[in-house]
Design a protein around this motif. Structure first.
Motif, PDB file in Angstrom:
ATOM      1  N   SER A  51       0.819  -1.209   0.000  1.00 46.44           N
ATOM      2  CA  SER A  51       0.000   0.000   0.000  1.00 46.44           C
ATOM      3  C   SER A  51       0.859   1.267   0.000  1.00 46.44           C
ATOM      4  CB  SER A  51      -0.931  -0.015   1.219  1.00 46.44           C
ATOM      5  OG  SER A  51      -1.717   1.134   1.246  1.00 46.44           O
ATOM      6  N   LYS A  52       1.890   1.268   0.838  1.00 44.29           N
ATOM      7  CA  LYS A  52       2.780   2.444   0.899  1.00 44.29           C
ATOM      8  C   LYS A  52       3.561   2.637  -0.394  1.00 44.29           C
ATOM      9  CE  LYS A  52       3.240   2.737   5.833  1.00 44.29           C
ATOM     10  NZ  LYS A  52       3.243   4.008   6.474  1.00 44.29           N
ATOM     11  N   ALA A  53       3.750   1.553  -1.138  1.00 39.19           N
ATOM     12  CA  ALA A  53       4.442   1.638  -2.422  1.00 39.19           C
ATOM     13  C   ALA A  53       3.481   2.050  -3.543  1.00 39.19           C
ATOM     14  CB  ALA A  53       5.097   0.301  -2.759  1.00 39.19           C
ATOM     15  N   GLY A  54       2.215   2.269  -3.172  1.00 42.69           N
ATOM     16  CA  GLY A  54       1.236   2.708  -4.149  1.00 42.69           C
ATOM     17  C   GLY A  54       0.519   1.584  -4.870  1.00 42.69           C
ATOM     18  N   GLY A  55       0.680   0.369  -4.384  1.00 38.17           N
ATOM     19  CA  GLY A  55       0.046  -0.776  -5.029  1.00 38.17           C
ATOM     20  C   GLY A  55      -1.184  -1.241  -4.279  1.00 38.17           C
ATOM     21  N   SER A  56      -1.797  -2.256  -4.803  1.00 35.60           N
ATOM     22  CA  SER A  56      -2.987  -2.853  -4.205  1.00 35.60           C
ATOM     23  C   SER A  56      -2.640  -4.270  -3.759  1.00 35.60           C
ATOM     24  CB  SER A  56      -4.124  -2.885  -5.231  1.00 35.60           C
ATOM     25  OG  SER A  56      -5.125  -3.796  -4.838  1.00 35.60           O
ATOM     26  N   SER A  57      -2.778  -4.530  -2.452  1.00 37.66           N
ATOM     27  CA  SER A  57      -2.478  -5.875  -1.959  1.00 37.66           C
ATOM     28  C   SER A  57      -3.485  -6.873  -2.508  1.00 37.66           C
ATOM     29  CB  SER A  57      -2.468  -5.905  -0.434  1.00 37.66           C
ATOM     30  OG  SER A  57      -3.720  -5.517   0.086  1.00 37.66           O
ATOM     31  N   GLN A  58      -4.704  -6.436  -2.768  1.00 40.32           N
ATOM     32  CA  GLN A  58      -5.704  -7.328  -3.349  1.00 40.32           C
ATOM     33  C   GLN A  58      -5.281  -7.746  -4.760  1.00 40.32           C
ATOM     34  OE1 GLN A  58      -9.652  -5.687  -3.729  1.00 40.32           O
ATOM     35  NE2 GLN A  58     -10.566  -7.707  -4.015  1.00 40.32           N
ATOM     36  N   ASN A  59      -4.796  -6.788  -5.542  1.00 44.77           N
ATOM     37  CA  ASN A  59      -4.322  -7.117  -6.890  1.00 44.77           C
ATOM     38  C   ASN A  59      -3.066  -7.977  -6.832  1.00 44.77           C
ATOM     39  OD1 ASN A  59      -6.434  -5.712  -7.976  1.00 44.77           O
ATOM     40  ND2 ASN A  59      -5.223  -3.981  -8.669  1.00 44.77           N
ATOM     41  N   ALA A  60      -2.197  -7.702  -5.865  1.00 42.45           N
ATOM     42  CA  ALA A  60      -0.982  -8.515  -5.705  1.00 42.45           C
ATOM     43  C   ALA A  60      -1.363  -9.954  -5.379  1.00 42.45           C
ATOM     44  CB  ALA A  60      -0.094  -7.939  -4.613  1.00 42.45           C
ATOM     45  N   ALA A  61      -2.320 -10.122  -4.456  1.00 44.17           N
ATOM     46  CA  ALA A  61      -2.765 -11.471  -4.092  1.00 44.17           C
ATOM     47  C   ALA A  61      -3.397 -12.175  -5.297  1.00 44.17           C
ATOM     48  CB  ALA A  61      -3.759 -11.403  -2.935  1.00 44.17           C
ATOM     49  N   GLN A  62      -4.191 -11.437  -6.083  1.00 47.85           N
ATOM     50  CA  GLN A  62      -4.806 -12.027  -7.274  1.00 47.85           C
ATOM     51  C   GLN A  62      -3.742 -12.454  -8.285  1.00 47.85           C
ATOM     52  OE1 GLN A  62      -7.441  -8.818  -8.385  1.00 47.85           O
ATOM     53  NE2 GLN A  62      -9.221  -9.892  -7.576  1.00 47.85           N
ATOM     54  N   SER A  63      -2.740 -11.623  -8.470  1.00 51.50           N
ATOM     55  CA  SER A  63      -1.669 -11.941  -9.412  1.00 51.50           C
ATOM     56  C   SER A  63      -0.894 -13.179  -8.963  1.00 51.50           C
ATOM     57  CB  SER A  63      -0.727 -10.736  -9.548  1.00 51.50           C
ATOM     58  OG  SER A  63       0.286 -10.985 -10.473  1.00 51.50           O
ATOM     59  N   LEU A  64      -0.561 -13.224  -7.677  1.00 50.30           N
ATOM     60  CA  LEU A  64       0.160 -14.378  -7.142  1.00 50.30           C
ATOM     61  C   LEU A  64      -0.690 -15.642  -7.217  1.00 50.30           C
ATOM     62  CD1 LEU A  64       1.754 -12.561  -4.097  1.00 50.30           C
ATOM     63  CD2 LEU A  64       3.039 -13.659  -5.942  1.00 50.30           C
ATOM     64  N   LEU A  65      -1.966 -15.525  -6.894  1.00 51.80           N
ATOM     65  CA  LEU A  65      -2.847 -16.681  -6.947  1.00 51.80           C
ATOM     66  C   LEU A  65      -3.033 -17.170  -8.383  1.00 51.80           C
ATOM     67  CD1 LEU A  65      -4.464 -18.628  -5.245  1.00 51.80           C
ATOM     68  CD2 LEU A  65      -6.412 -17.077  -5.422  1.00 51.80           C
ATOM     69  N   LEU A 124       6.172 -10.543 -11.127  1.00 45.61           N
ATOM     70  CA  LEU A 124       4.737 -10.654 -10.871  1.00 45.61           C
ATOM     71  C   LEU A 124       4.182  -9.362 -10.277  1.00 45.61           C
ATOM     72  CD1 LEU A 124       4.432 -14.259  -9.429  1.00 45.61           C
ATOM     73  CD2 LEU A 124       3.248 -13.391 -11.432  1.00 45.61           C
ATOM     74  N   LEU A 125       4.910  -8.793  -9.326  1.00 44.12           N
ATOM     75  CA  LEU A 125       4.407  -7.607  -8.633  1.00 44.12           C
ATOM     76  C   LEU A 125       4.496  -6.345  -9.470  1.00 44.12           C
ATOM     77  CD1 LEU A 125       5.552  -8.251  -4.955  1.00 44.12           C
ATOM     78  CD2 LEU A 125       3.321  -8.673  -6.013  1.00 44.12           C
ATOM     79  N   GLN A 126       5.387  -6.295 -10.446  1.00 48.05           N
ATOM     80  CA  GLN A 126       5.451  -5.094 -11.265  1.00 48.05           C
ATOM     81  C   GLN A 126       4.248  -4.990 -12.187  1.00 48.05           C
ATOM     82  OE1 GLN A 126       8.491  -6.281 -14.843  1.00 48.05           O
ATOM     83  NE2 GLN A 126       9.324  -5.045 -13.276  1.00 48.05           N
ATOM     84  N   HIS A 127       3.500  -6.069 -12.332  1.00 52.90           N
ATOM     85  CA  HIS A 127       2.288  -6.059 -13.152  1.00 52.90           C
ATOM     86  C   HIS A 127       1.022  -5.961 -12.304  1.00 52.90           C
ATOM     87  CE1 HIS A 127       4.303  -6.893 -16.918  1.00 52.90           C
ATOM     88  NE2 HIS A 127       5.038  -7.779 -16.285  1.00 52.90           N
ATOM     89  N   VAL A 128       1.163  -5.687 -11.011  1.00 50.82           N
ATOM     90  CA  VAL A 128       0.015  -5.675 -10.111  1.00 50.82           C
ATOM     91  C   VAL A 128      -1.039  -4.666 -10.549  1.00 50.82           C
ATOM     92  CG1 VAL A 128      -0.699  -4.990  -7.788  1.00 50.82           C
ATOM     93  CG2 VAL A 128       1.097  -6.675  -8.091  1.00 50.82           C
ATOM     94  N   ASP A 129      -0.624  -3.474 -10.882  1.00 48.85           N
ATOM     95  CA  ASP A 129      -1.599  -2.443 -11.230  1.00 48.85           C
ATOM     96  C   ASP A 129      -2.270  -2.705 -12.567  1.00 48.85           C
ATOM     97  OD1 ASP A 129      -1.244  -1.065  -8.866  1.00 48.85           O
ATOM     98  OD2 ASP A 129       0.432   0.089  -9.661  1.00 48.85           O
ATOM     99  N   THR A 130      -1.678  -3.574 -13.379  1.00 47.34           N
ATOM    100  CA  THR A 130      -2.296  -3.899 -14.662  1.00 47.34           C
ATOM    101  C   THR A 130      -2.814  -5.322 -14.647  1.00 47.34           C
ATOM    102  OG1 THR A 130      -0.163  -4.556 -15.571  1.00 47.34           O
ATOM    103  CG2 THR A 130      -0.845  -2.285 -15.950  1.00 47.34           C
TER     104      THR A 130
END
Length: 146
Positions: A51-65, A124-130
């Protein structure tokens, strides 16, 4: 690597990672499983960092899953899911971080730093916002590394 050098919370996160791998029928526990377990951890450290890095943990979790769901599976699921070499590399990086910081135990902040040192997790995480638009590309890119 000595399991006694982990905090109770770190052990819980690692157990969660193994459980995620087992639930998905994966033969090994990978850094993606550890990253997902960190996001799901009650301490919310990974969630706050994302979150502090400007990302979405929900999107990160979706990407990882999404990545985990594309891994080879085994039916029935293995009862004992060992750590992969790349997961051991995460633990080595976490232990190095612990020693560099002069701490007595490997805590979840060290584990998070270890996970973030893995190239496939970075991809994986660099694509979180997309995630919605580019999940397939992110997963394919990460598959090369993990």
């Amino acid at each position: 690597m000595n399991a006694d050098s982990f905090t109770e919370k770190t052990g819980k996160v690692l157990s969660g990672a193994v459980q995620i791998a087992s639930q998905n029928g994966n033969a090994q526990t990978l850094p993606a499983h550890i990253a997902l377990a960190l996001i799901q951890d009650d301490s919310k450290l990974a969630v706050n960092v994302i979150s502090k890095a400007g990302g979405s943990s929900q999107n990160a979790a979706q990407s990882l899953l999404a990545y985990v769901k594309k891994l080879p599976t085994q039916t029935p699921a293995p009862t004992n899911v060992p750590l992969s070499q790349s997961a051991y590399d995460v633990l080595k990086a976490a232990e190095k971080s612990q020693k560099d910081q002069g701490d007595s135990f490997v805590a979840i902040d060290h584990l998070l730093l270890g996970v973030l040192s893995v190239e496939c997790i970075q991809l994986l995480l660099q694509h979180v916002d997309t995630f919605v638009k580019d999940a397939a590309a992110a997963t394919a890119t990460a598959a090369i590394c993990c």
